[in-house]
Scaffold this active site. Sequence first.
Site, short mmCIF file in Angstrom:
data_model
loop_
_atom_site.label_atom_id
_atom_site.label_comp_id
_atom_site.label_asym_id
_atom_site.label_seq_id
_atom_site.Cartn_x
_atom_site.Cartn_y
_atom_site.Cartn_z
CB CYS A 104 -0.92 0.01 1.21
SG CYS A 104 -1.86 1.55 1.35
CB CYS A 106 -2.13 4.56 4.38
SG CYS A 106 -3.56 4.03 3.45
CB SER A 107 0.49 0.64 6.22
OG SER A 107 1.55 1.57 6.19
CB CYS A 108 -4.50 -0.69 2.86
SG CYS A 108 -5.20 0.95 3.01
#
Lengths: 216, 94, 107
Positions: free
Chosen positions: A118, A121-123
């Site tokens: 991601c 963000c850090s999905c």
Amino acid sequence: MTHDHDHSHGHDHDQTFQPDIEDSPFTHHQVMAEALGELLIEKGVFTADDLRRQIEHLDSRTPALGAEVIARAWTDPDFKAKLMENVNEATASIGIDSGDIPIRAVENTPETHHMIVCTLCSCYPRGLLGPPPDWYKSRAYRSRTVREPRAILSEFGTTLPDDVEVRVHDSTADLRYLVLPMRPRGTDGMDEADLAKLVTRDCLIGVSLPDNPGGV
Amino acid sequence: MSERFSVGDRVRVRRAYPPGHVRAPYFTRGKVGEVQAIAGSYRNPEQLAYGITDADRLPLYRVIFRQSDLWADYQGGPKDTTVVDFYENWLDPA
Amino acid sequence: MTGPRRVHDMGGQDAGSIPTDGHESEPWEKRMDAIRMLCGQRELLRTDEMRRNIEDLGPGVYNELNYYERWCAAISNVLLQKKVISVDELGRKMAEVEKRWTEARKS
């Protein structure tokens, strides 16, 4: 995590600073996190019990659940078909709650290797696997994976032939992704529980391949 | 919901640089890919982000790019690709 | 023509090696995670509101804070904007927590 030091008033202080374990001074954000939780409980947004249960639920989402799902898909073609169609419904059918955020599976084949990032963000498929590892959230991984996926793979010790398509999935929107790795050769006699042991978290993100018990 | 694009269509990501919350990654802006799948419809994140709860629903597309179309100096394999999810407002016909 | 790249939108940039050191979630991080989920279930916090508030921290703060610190800052901002909590309440509660923890450390 629980502890038994007591406070003189009635709030739930699970998950708070633990003077007996932690020697470093607490940070501004740790104080804010504690204060936010206490305020929201006082205001009746949720109860201390809701908070405790939610933390327990988080603790129960782990890569081991992901491994269990993969091992089932390797041994049960009907389940695999369901998984490829809808991960959340498929896992629910074997008693695993993977949450409300839709997760899709992408299947590795001899021609195509999938890996997940991601960049914005850090999905991550938290509903099934729990929180992402630190490296997944790092600037290095988020920046480089879409541009030099093979260099990233080699940092994880994974090398793939040039004629295999490396397909990077950038989870930018409402979907989360889970890699269905290929079942290693030499595992024909293995049962689901043993197969699950071959599947690590990193295989489910696509930066590693499952261990091959046959050695090659 | 009726979708503007179908699987297999060539699409170009808008070369736009709005100052607020969007989900189309910078590295894809102006690039051409192919619709690989239509992944349902979701509320517009550009409205949700600002507290607009009755945000419009937009089709969500999975768009596949050849790495060599994204990066002129791509060093990996010739078949390598990246798939990115886009809401419909970010795509034009290519 | 290109425009400015925002700080969180980092795909394709140069960066160093993938860090190999990781840490287990700390109790306060799990608490933050749980608060996020509970507020989400109650429709007080949507994913894109949180993302937007993280992005709007701007390059200085974004790069200075770690992952859950960004969450903490962003979630508080959303709850303040929606009048679920006020700055005054949060400030008073933080002072109370800090005092309690400081005393606990001494004892």
